[in-house]
Scaffold this motif. Structure first.
Motif, short mmCIF file in Angstrom:
data_model
loop_
_atom_site.label_atom_id
_atom_site.label_comp_id
_atom_site.label_asym_id
_atom_site.label_seq_id
_atom_site.Cartn_x
_atom_site.Cartn_y
_atom_site.Cartn_z
N ARG A 294 1.28 31.72 28.18
CA ARG A 294 2.58 31.88 28.83
C ARG A 294 3.66 31.30 27.93
O ARG A 294 3.49 30.23 27.37
N ARG A 295 4.73 32.02 27.78
CA ARG A 295 5.81 31.56 26.91
C ARG A 295 7.14 31.80 27.58
O ARG A 295 7.31 32.76 28.34
N ASP A 296 8.07 30.96 27.30
CA ASP A 296 9.46 31.23 27.64
C ASP A 296 10.00 32.15 26.54
O ASP A 296 9.95 31.80 25.37
N ARG A 298 13.03 34.61 24.93
CA ARG A 298 14.49 34.86 24.96
C ARG A 298 14.89 35.97 24.00
O ARG A 298 16.01 36.45 24.05
N LYS A 371 18.89 30.82 20.92
CA LYS A 371 19.32 31.66 22.03
C LYS A 371 18.78 31.02 23.30
O LYS A 371 17.62 30.62 23.35
N VAL A 372 19.62 30.88 24.32
CA VAL A 372 19.16 30.17 25.52
C VAL A 372 19.06 31.08 26.74
O VAL A 372 18.75 30.60 27.83
N TRP A 429 13.58 31.46 31.32
CA TRP A 429 14.22 30.64 32.37
C TRP A 429 15.57 30.15 31.84
O TRP A 429 15.63 29.56 30.76
N VAL A 430 16.61 30.38 32.59
CA VAL A 430 17.95 29.95 32.19
C VAL A 430 18.46 28.90 33.16
O VAL A 430 18.44 29.10 34.37
N SER A 431 18.94 27.79 32.61
CA SER A 431 19.51 26.76 33.50
C SER A 431 20.89 26.33 33.03
O SER A 431 21.41 25.32 33.46
N PHE A 432 21.48 27.11 32.14
CA PHE A 432 22.81 26.77 31.63
C PHE A 432 23.91 27.31 32.54
O PHE A 432 24.60 28.26 32.20
N PRO A 466 5.78 27.52 21.77
CA PRO A 466 7.14 27.44 22.31
C PRO A 466 8.18 27.61 21.21
O PRO A 466 8.05 27.03 20.13
N LEU A 468 11.06 26.52 20.94
CA LEU A 468 11.75 25.28 20.57
C LEU A 468 10.91 24.45 19.61
O LEU A 468 11.44 23.69 18.80
C1 LIG Z 1 13.38 23.87 34.52
C2 LIG Z 1 13.46 24.66 33.26
C3 LIG Z 1 14.68 25.06 32.78
C4 LIG Z 1 14.77 25.78 31.58
N1 LIG Z 1 15.98 26.19 31.13
C5 LIG Z 1 16.06 26.89 29.97
C6 LIG Z 1 17.32 27.38 29.49
O1 LIG Z 1 18.36 27.21 30.10
N2 LIG Z 1 17.34 28.06 28.35
C7 LIG Z 1 16.22 28.27 27.63
O2 LIG Z 1 16.30 28.88 26.57
N3 LIG Z 1 14.99 27.85 28.07
C8 LIG Z 1 14.91 27.17 29.23
N4 LIG Z 1 13.68 26.76 29.68
C9 LIG Z 1 12.48 27.09 28.92
C10 LIG Z 1 11.96 25.93 28.09
O3 LIG Z 1 12.77 25.74 26.98
C11 LIG Z 1 10.53 26.23 27.69
O4 LIG Z 1 9.75 26.31 28.86
C12 LIG Z 1 9.96 25.17 26.79
O5 LIG Z 1 10.63 25.19 25.57
C13 LIG Z 1 8.48 25.37 26.55
O6 LIG Z 1 8.24 26.64 26.03
P1 LIG Z 1 7.20 27.60 26.71
O7 LIG Z 1 7.67 27.84 28.09
O8 LIG Z 1 7.23 28.86 25.85
O9 LIG Z 1 5.87 26.93 26.68
C14 LIG Z 1 13.59 26.08 30.87
C15 LIG Z 1 12.36 25.67 31.38
C16 LIG Z 1 12.28 24.99 32.57
C17 LIG Z 1 10.92 24.59 33.10
#
Ligand SMILES: Cc1cc2nc3c(=O)[nH]c(=O)nc-3n(C[C@H](O)[C@H](O)[C@H](O)COP(=O)(O)O)c2cc1C
Length: 850
Positions: A294-296, A298, A371-372, A429-432, A466, A468
């Protein structure tokens, strides 16, 4: 500490060789993707069996809970002497923690053997009374192996009585090259390099197969200490990147990798019960694979729409999440509308800009490339909300834990994320955004809150790690950092011996990498400049290469300064012209950005973190302040120990944790800072204790003491050393006796940086004292230390001389806070840039000297 103390371990010990704590982490490619090891076959690479001194066992308590560890509870029973009236001191100096002293005072006379301590106080923590060991005090550490002890040209001249001086911290695995100007051979001559079989990670040699503890080496283990720097700088995943083949061909080193769970294969453990209920192998593998993969995401989304049935399956998975009292407090808003998404996109842009403006220079630059969100790049967005009131008055479980509805909704997000991954859908996931503004845009009723804004779509590819981590923004924490046994702080994965954070950290401090050192020296010699013309910076760059395990090493940025703040009971003895409350006031000043440390940090693009380890005031929870208070100041050490053994342990651990946090947050250089009115007095006491110098030689004027106050300080240091049981073979015990919380935390900070193979730039006398203690615990910690500057406080010169570190600058500063070290940061960075960027004679076609 006992005869099993780690300080007495020699290279031929049979302890498992340990590398940096972040080595081989599957974070950015270098250490990723290796065949996982069976848990049973993996020894704890960090475990060093070590007896604690009597009374030092960890109680069943949770650290950092203030009151339980406050000096009011821990203070020795003895009635203190009436404190002399603090002399009214004109406040002409800034509220700093170091002191001016006449230059002449910086050159101590031959160390004098102080008298044996009078009635040594029993440690409040219950440690056994130690023999009066002032004679043994000077028998301290041994010198760092690189650079060689400062030659005459160094700012700090060697004392005439060098022979009589106490031994320096030992552990010299890096012999000075023969080509260097011959430095006088120190009494504690460097050891030979460690045999390859002992420390293959540092030599690049393979360990004999028979010595390998696991049969399946990770493909990425190439025999060099793959460290956090290298990993961050190397985005390729070993399974995909160009280094994969080379890494696979490399000899297998000792697998001293940090703890990772066993691969999901074969039969499940747990005997008959598991056999009855466990999934089959393929199904279990699929579950773990989805979790791992699983990956975040963007970037790299495709335009293809997500079919309704697929989206429904994914939402159904989310809806099956566990929830408090089965309240199912979530709702899902599926967003296709372009206009709405554009408005949300704008909300994110505003927050992003605001965040970027608050970042220190090096971070801001890195962030500009990140990129967020992928709000407009994905075919559909899903908003997950929470209703904290759902389930009525008596929702089971929520009455005691009001935040559980939010936890439940977050679990729904995770279910969605995992299901989406199995469907080949990327989720970001975006939280900005401002939560209420977003809630308004979505027409949420006021009792609902936004938990997650998710961008969903098919992707070109999933990042292997990840993003990041791949960009070097942050690093993965090993599982072993997160697992505690029975009580917080007892480390060790299931099946392993529990150990302490300090032992784990010390066990991970290993020698400099010989191959990288040699490569860096050869490169320095080949660069288009006369040999040696970069002076001390050449040695600096070579040692940074040895520390990083590669040449050129990564540029030490971003950098973070941690200002450890604490108060001192000895302040009551009139050792400072400043009231104690200035410590807390200056902490506020740091957090508002109004101190010198802030100005200098801004100048060099570093981040400032303040760590409250013992300020005698309650501080508000604000960003940038790490609340790690162990007590409201130490006890007055003229009356007995400054802290209990447990408090000292906790303070050291707070420092190690701070180093870990800052490094896993992506920093590649740590800088020491300190704040504590009166802290030059414990600094002097520690330095006198470990160097054997007379208190008069190492006690300075602090924040501007006049002659009378200086005399009083010297007397206070003398009385402290007499009133306490000083045994330098138990460095943490000495910290507890005559140190400060910030000194103990700084000691941990230095050890933590060394274990992570990240350079730590030392500031003034408090950091110097901490380096002396760290070296007494593990001399190799000095490999990671660079003396940023020389303070005009005399004890600082003595401390640096004792550990053999050469200050990079000498500007007669005496402020503390991290100010001097920050100014030296560009020197460290410049030395690496030169090593990395300057052409060689061969490559530039420049003729060499005859
Ligand atoms: C509560 C929460 C908020 C997050 N908000 C952002 C965000 O605003 N922008 C972003 O690029 N990633 C966001 N992420 C993703 C994280 O950066 C990411 O889960 C983390 O770097 C680990 O990477 P992975 O999910 O690929 O394992 C968020 C993750 C969580 C759990």
């Amino acid at each position: 500490m006992t005869g099993e103390d780690h300080r007495h371990r020699r290279p031929d010990d049979d302890r498992p060789p340990a590398k940096g704590l972040l080595d081989d982490l599957p974070e950015t490619g270098r250490g990723a993707g290796g065949a996982p090891r069976p848990a049973a076959a993996r020894p704890n690479p960090f475990h060093v069996p070590q007896k604690r001194p009597a009374g030092g066992s960890r109680p069943n308590v949770i650290p950092f809970r203030g009151a339980g560890f406050d000096r009011t509870a821990a203070a020795p029973a003895a009635e203190p002497d009436p404190a002399p009236e603090p002399a009214a001191q004109p406040r002409t100096e800034s509220a700093a923690t170091e002191a001016a002293a006449p230059e002449a005072a910086a050159e101590p006379a031959a160390p004098e053997q102080p008298g044996a301590p009078a009635a040594a106080a029993e440690r409040a923590g219950g440690a056994a009374r130690r023999p009066a060991a002032r004679e043994s005090r000077p028998a301290a550490p041994a010198a760092p192996e690189y650079p060689p002890p400062a030659p005459a040209a160094a700012p700090v001249a060697a004392p005439a009585s060098a022979q009589a001086a106490p031994a320096r911290p030992a552990a010299p695995e890096y012999p000075p090259p023969a080509a260097r100007p011959a430095a006088p051979a120190p009494a504690d001559a460097p050891e030979a390099p460690e045999p390859a079989a002992q420390a293959p990670a540092d030599t690049g040699d393979a360990a004999p197969a028979a010595e390998r503890r696991t049969p399946t080496p990770t493909p990425s283990e190439d025999g060099s200490p793959v460290n956090a720097h290298a990993a961050a700088a190397q985005p390729e995943h070993p399974d995909h990147g160009p280094d994969a083949a080379a890494a696979e061909a490399a000899p297998a080193p000792e697998p001293a990798e940090p703890a990772e769970p066993a691969e999901t294969s074969g039969r499940p453990g747990g005997g008959a019960a598991a056999a009855e209920h466990a999934y089959g192998e393929a199904e279990r593998a699929a579950v773990y694979r989805a979790i791992r993969d699983r990956r975040d995401v963007r970037v790299g989304f495709r335009a293809d729409p997500v079919p309704d049935d697929v989206l429904t399956r994914v939402l159904d998975a989310a809806h099956r999440a566990p929830s408090v009292g089965y309240s199912q407090p979530w709702d899902f808003i599926v967003v296709h509308d372009e206009d709405l998404r554009s408005r949300v996109h704008e909300l994110v842009r505003v927050q992003r800009d605001e965040y970027a403006r608050a970042l220190p220079g090096a971070r801001a630059q890195a962030f500009s490339g990140l990129k967020v969100e992928a709000i407009l790049d994905t075919p559909v967005n899903v908003v997950v909300t929470v209703d904290p009131t759902r389930g009525g008055r008596h929702t089971l479980g929520r009455h005691a834990q009001p935040r559980t509805p939010g936890y439940s909704a977050a679990l729904a997000v995770e279910n969605l994320w995992l299901a989406a991954r199995s469907e080949g859908l990327g989720v970001g996931w975006v939280s900005f955004f401002d939560e209420r503004e977003l809630a308004r845009a979505l027409d949420l009723p006021p009792h609902l809150e936004v938990v997650a804004y998710l961008c969903v779509g098919y992707v070109e590819d999933f990042p292997p790690e990840p993003e990041l981590a791949m960009s070097g923004w942050a690093r993965r924490r090993p599982l072993s950092w997160a697992v505690h046994r029975d009580h917080y702080g007892r480390r060790g994965l299931p099946g392993e011996d529990a150990t302490s954070l300090l032992d784990e950290t010390v066990g991970a401090i290993t020698p400099l990498n010989q191959r990288a050192l040699k490569e860096a020296e050869e490169r320095q010699a080949a660069m288009t400049k006369p040999a040696g013309s970069l002076g001390v910076l050449e040695e600096v760059s070579v040692r940074l290469a040895g520390l990083a395990g590669e040449c050129p090493p990564p540029v030490p940025e971003p950098a973070a300064v941690a200002v450890f703040a604490g108060d001192h009971g000895v302040h009551a003895q009139g050792v400072s012209g400043w009231p104690q409350e200035v410590t807390a006031q200056m902490v506020h000043n740091f957090l508002r950005g109004g101190a010198v440390v802030n100005a200098f940090a801004e100048q060099v693009g570093a981040e400032v973190t303040v760590v409250d380890v013992g300020v005698a005031a309650d501080l508000p929870a604000v960003p940038g302040l790490l609340p790690r208070k162990i007590a409201h100041g130490t006890a007055d050490f003229t009356q007995g120990p400054a802290m209990t053994r447990t408090q000292a342990d906790y303070a050291v651990e707070a420092g190690i944790e701070a180093a870990r946090d800052l490094v896993s947050a992506g920093n590649r250089c740590l800088i020491t800072g300190d704040m504590g009115i009166g802290n030059t007095t414990p600094s002097a006491a520690l330095i006198a204790a470990f160097t054997g110098a007379d208190p008069a030689e190492v006690t300075g004027r602090g924040t501007g003491a006049d002659d009378a106050m200086l005399e009083r300080k010297i007397d206070v240091v003398r009385r402290a050393l007499a009133a306490n049981d000083i045994d330098t073979s138990d460095p943490v015990g000495v910290l507890a006796a005559v140190g400060g919380f910030e000194h103990a935390a700084l000691t941990g900070f230095i050890l933590g940086a060394a274990a992570l193979r990240v350079p730590v730039l030392l500031d003034g006398v408090s950091a110097g004292a901490a380096a002396v203690v760290a070296a007494a615990i593990e001399p190799r910690a000095l490999n990671a230390c660079f003396a940023g500057h020389r303070s005009s406080e005399p004890g600082h010169a003595a401390a640096l001389r004792h550990v053999g570190l050469r200050p990079l600058i000498d500007l007669e500063m005496r402020l503390g806070e991290g100010s001097g070290a920050l100014l030296a940061l560009p020197l460290l960075q410049g030395s690496v840039r030169a090593l990395r960027d300057v052409a060689t004679f061969g490559s530039a076609g420049v003729s060499e000297r005859y």
